[in-house]
Design a protein around this motif. Structure first.
Motif, short mmCIF file in Angstrom:
data_model
loop_
_atom_site.label_atom_id
_atom_site.label_comp_id
_atom_site.label_asym_id
_atom_site.label_seq_id
_atom_site.Cartn_x
_atom_site.Cartn_y
_atom_site.Cartn_z
N TYR A 1 75.78 36.76 39.07
CA TYR A 1 76.58 35.91 39.96
C TYR A 1 78.07 36.15 39.71
CZ TYR A 1 78.63 31.63 41.91
OH TYR A 1 79.39 30.74 42.62
N ILE B 1 79.23 39.47 41.02
CA ILE B 1 79.37 39.45 42.48
C ILE B 1 80.68 38.77 42.87
CG2 ILE B 1 78.43 38.45 44.60
CD1 ILE B 1 75.61 38.90 43.37
N MET B 2 80.98 37.65 42.22
CA MET B 2 82.23 36.94 42.54
C MET B 2 83.44 37.78 42.15
SD MET B 2 80.98 34.54 44.06
CE MET B 2 82.54 33.92 44.64
N PHE C 1 83.83 40.29 44.92
CA PHE C 1 84.19 39.61 46.17
C PHE C 1 85.63 39.12 46.15
CE2 PHE C 1 84.67 35.63 48.53
CZ PHE C 1 84.42 36.10 49.81
N THR C 2 86.00 38.39 45.09
CA THR C 2 87.35 37.80 45.10
C THR C 2 88.43 38.86 44.98
OG1 THR C 2 87.02 37.29 42.77
CG2 THR C 2 86.79 35.47 44.30
#
Lengths: 444, 335
Positions: A305, A308-309, A312-313
């Motif tokens: 998780y 992924i963040m 993404f960010t």
């Protein structure tokens, strides 16, 4: 598969006999001497590398502009994460009354102590002038020297110091009734004196037990937030900087997830040989490996998780330097570091979804070794790949560790193993008092 | 009574939409972002309980099931947001969208497409939690990480993207913890009276753990934004710490964390049914305030009668539906 945390029906007296016997009466196996010789050799190499470091200075390491944080910070974070995972098992699972914790909490706590020692020496050595380490502390002086209270580095020092002191106290306090049992079981006068002094006069009276249980509960309740704080502050060390890839608000919990993964993995790697060599199959059962394997999956998913963040960010955010760095991280010369992190921390632990594989010890060892290596790669990724592509392209540069970087790292592994091997020969490898209570409860 | 509150709230907010559309859209989004935590937080607790077991879940199950069963309310509730997209979001305005660095992600077709995927997954998971036997754990184990990810991206779309420059990697985790805390609080209000004596203390400990988790994540986000002091991040807090919002910010520290924490660590209070229910009500109110504090500053809107009507309408209808469904076979079958 048996779901029991203890196999058969051992009596409380049998528990004490078995666990005390390992330290007091059984001869050590050849494996122990071979392991001690190997770990002492690594420790010796570490001592030489520290001597050379003091003689020549931090220039013997591979650090240089722009990668000014190298192995020292990578390995510090790596070790302190391993230590923190041990605290989670011993403190947090005590608070939530997990029954399988009883057999392995002492191993987890001893591991935490050894890993914290290996972690603790790095920041001191990294100071360059380690003899001034106390300047980090706000003490009255005539040099108008005052630490920067807004810096997470100061709070890291405070948090680490508090954590190490509290860990030692927690470990030792948990040992008191067991040391008293060892004193009473010891045959030689020397051993009786040794354990008698260490037991601080614990006699097992009703009053002593009442105070002991209350104090142990309070200490566990303090340790749980403390371990989150120590690793969160490590995360803040990075997140507080303006360096590309570091300004991320998830770093504190992300670092805690990493601590869980590497800590659980290390505990499993220590429990498997100890169960075998000390014949502890009665007390460390398939249930333990099943539960620890599930925890590995959960912590690995938390890591996934966070990864992924992270991607993404970076690309959602406004900073072009962050994006350039991340592309270099994934496809540049350090790409093998990034993809090894994903492979070892995210993909490999997914094997443990299958119960049969959780109970298969070679697979479990492979996954846990992978997680420990993967967590080390993750720290390399955070420290090195972020620093090697700073916001100023003319300042870009590479980092490669030197022989002395590797030698010191080998030395800390030697320190960890030597301490651990010695401690398991001196103190009981399981909490006798808690195990007796568990056995009694089951019979009732 | 909940239905009455909900219907009156929706009617008044409908009137507000005619009189002041902008206030209505922001008020409705704030209410929706709070309410969505109820069904999805309940769903996540149900799935967690399938995997871990424990007295707490047995005590909460009927209320969590009722909360989860209200998820279809999202279908009508999302409509005002979809209609008001250009009012709410800079990225949905044709004149501003091309200038945004993240318009590859924040654009209307992609927003609608991924939103539909989240909705289908959530409805599927809710149906799984409501209709299958509690012994079926496999889907729960796979569903939980998917729920965490989809909730994260959904809440980024709904509230974080109100300020397209604001970029916080912990945002989804923080809002997720807030959603679960909100759902747990709403379930504890009735469960504090119906649970067995030992289980009440367990609920208190669980509430305490979630209060601490939420406060930890919230403080970490604030601390990192404060110490880095970058314009695009700090601006988000600046809008939420000036004027009357400074009070809302302080109130959250005091009543969403400090007071409940101080009370919940006392074992006597953990076992006291009335105290537990009162703390849960306080936490639910604070979640509503948090929703306003997150959303309304983006529209430069204070909390007025329209915003209040939207919150009452949304939560009232949710509570009314949960109470009605709670008596049906749908919720009762596995209780």
């Amino acid at each position: 598969m048996s779901d029991d945390v203890v196999l058969g029906h051992p009596t409380p007296a049998a528990v004490t006999d078995r666990i005390c016997g390992i330290v007091l009466h059984e001869r050590v196996g050849l494996w122990w001497w071979i392991a001690l010789a190997a770990s002492s050799a690594l420790l010796g190499l570490g001592v030489v590398s520290v001597g050379w470091l003091f003689w020549k200075g931090v220039g013997v390491w591979g650090i240089d502009w722009p990668v000014v944080w190298g192995f020292a910070i990578i390995n510090y974070v790596w070790w302190i994460a391993i230590a923190s995972g041990g605290t989670f098992i011993s403190a947090l699972f005590f608070l939530v009354r997990v029954d399988w914790r009883t057999s392995i909490n002492r191993i987890a706590e001893t591991m935490m102590l050894c890993a914290a020692a290996s972690a603790g020496i790095y920041p001191i050595l990294h100071l360059g002038r380690p003899w001034f380490f106390y300047w980090l502390f706000p003490y009255p002086n005539t040099m108008t020297l005052w630490p920067q209270f807004r810096s997470p580095l100061l709070w890291d020092f405070m948090a680490l110091l508090t954590y190490v002191v509290a860990s030692v106290l927690f470990w030792y306090f948990g040992l008191l009734p067991d040391l008293a049992a060892m004193r009473d079981r010891a045959r030689g006068r020397g051993a009786q004196m040794f354990y008698g002094v260490l037991a601080f006069g614990f006699r097992g009276t009703g009053g002593q037990w009442r105070h002991y249980k209350a104090a142990y509960g309070i200490m566990a309740a303090l340790m749980a937030p403390l371990v989150v704080s120590v690793h969160s502050v490590v995360g803040l060390d990075f997140a507080g900087g303006e360096t590309t890839g570091w300004h991320s608000t998830q770093f504190p919990p992300f670092f805690v997830f990493g601590a869980l993964l590497s800590g659980f993995a290390t505990v499993i790697l220590l429990v498997i040989p100890m169960r075998h060599y000390f014949s502890l199959q009665t007390y460390i059962t398939e249930r333990h490996f099943d539960a620890l394997g599930k925890l590995m999956v959960v912590s690995s998913l938390c890591m996934a998780y966070a990864y992924i963040m992270d991607v993404f960010t970076t690309f959602y955010g406004p900073d072009p330097a962050d994006k350039t760095m991340f592309v270099a991280r994934m496809f540049g010369r350090y790409a093998f570091v990034y993809w090894s992190t994903i492979l070892f921390n995210v993909l490999l632990p997914q094997l443990l979804w299958v119960r049969r594989l959780r109970l298969n010890q070679p697979v479990l060892i492979l996954v846990c070794l992978g997680a420990i290596v993967g967590m080390w790669f993750e720290r390399v990724e955070i420290v090195v790949t972020s620093l090697h592509r700073t916001t100023l392209p003319s300042a870009w540069g590479d980092y490669w560790p030197t022989f002395w970087d590797w030698a010191l790292m080998a030395g800390t592994i030697g320190l960890f193993l030597t301490m651990f091997l010695l401690l398991i020969r001196i103190v009981p490898t399981m909490s006798i008092a808690e195990m007796r209570e568990l056995v009694r409860k089951r019979e009732a | 009574m909940a239905w009455a509150l909900g219907v009156v709230g929706v009617a008044v907010s409908g009137l507000g939409a005619f009189l002041h559309a902008r206030a209505f859209y922001f008020g409705w989004l704030a209410a929706l972002s709070v309410w969505i935590g109820w069904p999805l937080g309940s769903l996540s607790l149900l799935l967690i309980h399938r995997l871990t077991g424990g007295r707490w879940g047995d005590a909460l199950r009927p209320y969590l099931r009722a909360g989860t069963a209200t998820l279809p309310l999202l279908l009508p509730a999302i409509l005002p947001v979809l209609i008001g997209l250009p009012v709410l979001y800079a990225w949905a305005r044709p004149e501003q969208a091309p200038h945004l660095a993240n318009s590859f992600y924040l654009n209307v077709p992609f927003f609608l497409g991924r939103g539909a995927a989240y909705l289908i997954l959530w409805l599927g998971l809710a149906a799984f939690a409501l209709f299958t036997s509690p012994a079926n754990t496999r889907v729960a184990a796979i569903g939980l990480p998917l729920l965490a990810l989809t909730f994260t991206f959904a809440i980024i779309d709904l509230t974080m993207s109100l300020d397209p420059a604001f970029n916080s990697s912990v945002y989804g985790m923080l809002q997720g913890a807030g959603a679960v805390l909100f759902a747990l609080s709403l379930a504890v209000v009735p469960a504090a009276w119906t649970a067995k004596r030992d289980a009440v203390a367990d609920l208190g400990k669980l509430l305490l753990a979630l209060v601490v988790l939420w406060a930890y994540l919230d403080f970490m986000q604030f601390l990192i934004v404060w110490e880095s002091n970058l314009s695009h991040d700090a601006g988000w807090y600046q809008a939420r710490m000036s004027g009357g919002w400074a009070w809302a910010f302080t109130a959250q520290a005091a009543f969403h964390f400090a007071l409940p924490f101080g009370l919940l660590i006392v074992p006597g209070i953990q076992r006291n049914r009335a105290a537990m229910a009162a703390i849960a009500v306080l936490l639910a109110f604070m979640a509503a305030l948090r929703g306003w504090w997150t959303v309304l500053p983006a529209g430069q809107r204070p909390v007025g009668w329209i915003e209040l009507a939207c919150m009452c309408g949304m939560l009232g209808c949710g509570a009314g539906l949960a109470a009605s469904l709670g008596r049906t076979q749908l919720v009762q079958r596995h209780v």
